[in-house]
Design an enzyme around this catalytic site. Structure first.
Site, mmCIF file in Angstrom:
data_model
loop_
_atom_site.group_PDB
_atom_site.id
_atom_site.type_symbol
_atom_site.label_atom_id
_atom_site.label_comp_id
_atom_site.label_asym_id
_atom_site.label_seq_id
_atom_site.Cartn_x
_atom_site.Cartn_y
_atom_site.Cartn_z
ATOM 1 N N ASP A 151 68.757 24.996 -14.314
ATOM 2 C CA ASP A 151 70.193 25.705 -15.305
ATOM 3 C C ASP A 151 70.610 26.719 -13.719
ATOM 4 O OD1 ASP A 151 69.112 25.590 -18.146
ATOM 5 O OD2 ASP A 151 68.133 27.921 -17.609
ATOM 6 N N HIS A 168 73.016 20.575 -18.937
ATOM 7 C CA HIS A 168 73.742 19.928 -17.943
ATOM 8 C C HIS A 168 75.103 20.577 -18.315
ATOM 9 C CE1 HIS A 168 70.976 17.877 -15.640
ATOM 10 N NE2 HIS A 168 70.155 19.065 -15.978
#
Ligand code: GDP
Length: 451
Positions: free
Chosen positions: A13, A41
């Protein structure tokens, strides 16, 4: 032509999707080399906001060939649904190729994942429950199903029978669940073969030809270095290798072709799921950072789970950059920290009164505590203007924000407030890798490139 990998320096992340989307503009091929739909994503560009799970982040660029390499865990229905979502939102159909050697996530992998997390109860690993651990276990136990197997029914039947024999014992005797009949899987797998058929090819040959022609290749990693099963926070790791070193294996290119590794880190830390996370914040300080982080707060792109957040961890990031073999570092989410007067940064760990600069093995990590230094914030720097991005509907208005510097408009490193620049330079020194870019907002264009 250089082959570049974009990979995470931390727990995942970090903003790799945004950076891959940005770098894809100068690439001919974008290749996913590991993982499945277990992570997301986030990309915000002219088409809107997207959470890509399986698709490579080059899908928004016409002219880019996107590749799912042999190392990827392919869930056919999830892949189809992601493609449909792009189409429904007006994104031109991407050029996509799927390796005939990639393996397929089966419904029994997902079921096993669920059953095992339930069995572990309070000791569970915080799996995303989309079948990753059973899938990769099957792959290395030589019980997996390759994409090419879907097109050979005799072989598929045999492979399924072999894979399910032991699993059905577990379903009956350990988990108390109904058995899976291999024959019942054949019809949905035939359907999957129809969906995937037009995409399937020998992506190894495709990449070899691309390299011969001098085309630019971008390799896209999922999650981050600290989730690597060998080098990370095992057992709270992922089941594939999110390292640039594995990119050549998972994509199918020679190791010597990889010439450039872009590691991505946040200006603070975040972590989804369980496992040691030394700089983790609690209480109001955590709520505030979580609320301000990312594009709409720090919540998992796949699971929606609140992410754990904390201060930048130089020990973990230096280690992560070293594992990745990073040649360049990108620092994202710098804009998020503008509300702080002073910003703590973890510069080393301490175990039993001894300072430690190297990220230790998990058994020792459990006993480590973070040692902080505090760097000046840029809260009182002159106002640089307000963003027009608008707050998400759910966000509380924050009266305190008025007059705070907004970095999202800045495109020149020299134009950052001095303390923000110094913060990045301090991170660069601690990580030991040159910072090539600073991301100052979630949108594609909100990047400061450094020469
Ligand atoms: P990835 O898996 O590494 O691609 O990262 P994720 O997409 O899961 O999480 C990154 C989060 O940070 C997402 O919410 C992005 O939209 C957001 N993001 C990326 N770069 C920036 C940035 O510079 N500033 C802000 N505020 N958000 C960013």
């Amino acid at each position: 032509m250089p082959v570049t990998a974009v990979v995470g320096a931390n727990w995942g992340d970090e903003g790799k999707g945004k950076m891959t989307d940005a770098l894809a503009a100068e690439s001919d091929l974008v290749v996913r080399f590991q993982g499945g739909r277990n992570a997301g994503h986030t990309i915000i560009n002219e088409y809107g906001k997207f959470s890509l799970h399986l698709l490579p982040s080059g899908v928004f660029h016409p002219g880019v060939t996107n590749v799912l390499g042999p190392g990827v865990a392919v869930d056919p229905a999830a892949l189809r649904s992601e493609l449909d979502q792009l189409e429904a939102r007006g994104v031109p159909p991407p050029e996509l190729r799927l390796s005939d050697r990639a393996q397929v996530v089966m419904p029994y992998h997902v079921l096993l994942d669920e059953c095992e997390e339930e069995r572990l109860a309070r000791d569970q690993f915080g799996s995303t429950r989309v079948g990753m651990a059973p899938f990769y276990a099957d792959k290395y136990a030589k019980l997996g199903i390759q994409v090419a197997d879907l097109f050979d029914e005799g072989r598929l039947r045999q492979r399924l029978g072999r894979s399910l024999a032991a699993k059905n014992c577990l379903f009956r005797h350990l988990y108390g669940r109904p058995l899976t009949d291999p024959d019942e899987l054949l019809a949905p797998l035939r359907h999957a073969a129809q969906l995937l058929g037009p995409l399937v090819c020998d992506t190894g040959a495709l990449l070899a030809e691309a390299l011969d022609r001098g085309q630019r290749v971008l390799l896209e990693g999922q999650l981050g270095a600290l989730r690597d099963p060998d080098h990370g926070i095992y057992p709270f790791s992922t089941s594939s290798h999110p390292l640039a070193g594995f990119a050549s294996v998972g994509a199918g290119i020679p190791a010597r072709a990889l010439t450039d590794v872009v590691a991505v880190t946040k200006a603070y830390s975040s972590c989804v799921g369980a496992g040691p996370f030394l700089t983790e914040l609690a209480g109001e300080a955590a709520d505030e950072l979580r609320c301000r982080g990312g594009d709409a707060g720090e919540y998992g792109a796949t699971t929606g789970r609140p992410r754990r957040v904390g201060w930048f961890d130089a020990v973990a990031t230096r280690y992560g950059c070293g594992l990745q073999g990073a040649s360049r570092l990108v620092v994202t989410n710098l804009d998020v920290l503008g509300y702080l007067d002073r910003i703590p940064v973890c510069v080393s760990y301490e175990i039993d009164g001894q300072r430690l600069d190297r990220f230790p093995a998990p058994a020792r990590l459990e006993r480590a505590t973070p040692v902080y230094e505090t760097l000046p914030g840029w809260r009182d720097a002159p106002d640089l203007g307000k963003p027009d991005r608008g707050k998400p509907d759910s966000a509380e208005p924050d009266p305190d924000d008025s007059g705070r510097p907004d970095l999202s408009q800045v495109r020149d490193f020299a134009a950052l407030p001095t303390a923000a620049r110094d913060y990045v330079l301090a991170l660069e020194k601690m990580a030991g890798v040159p910072v090539c870019a600073v991301s100052v907002g979630p949108r594609r264009e909100e990047i400061i490139w450094r020469n």
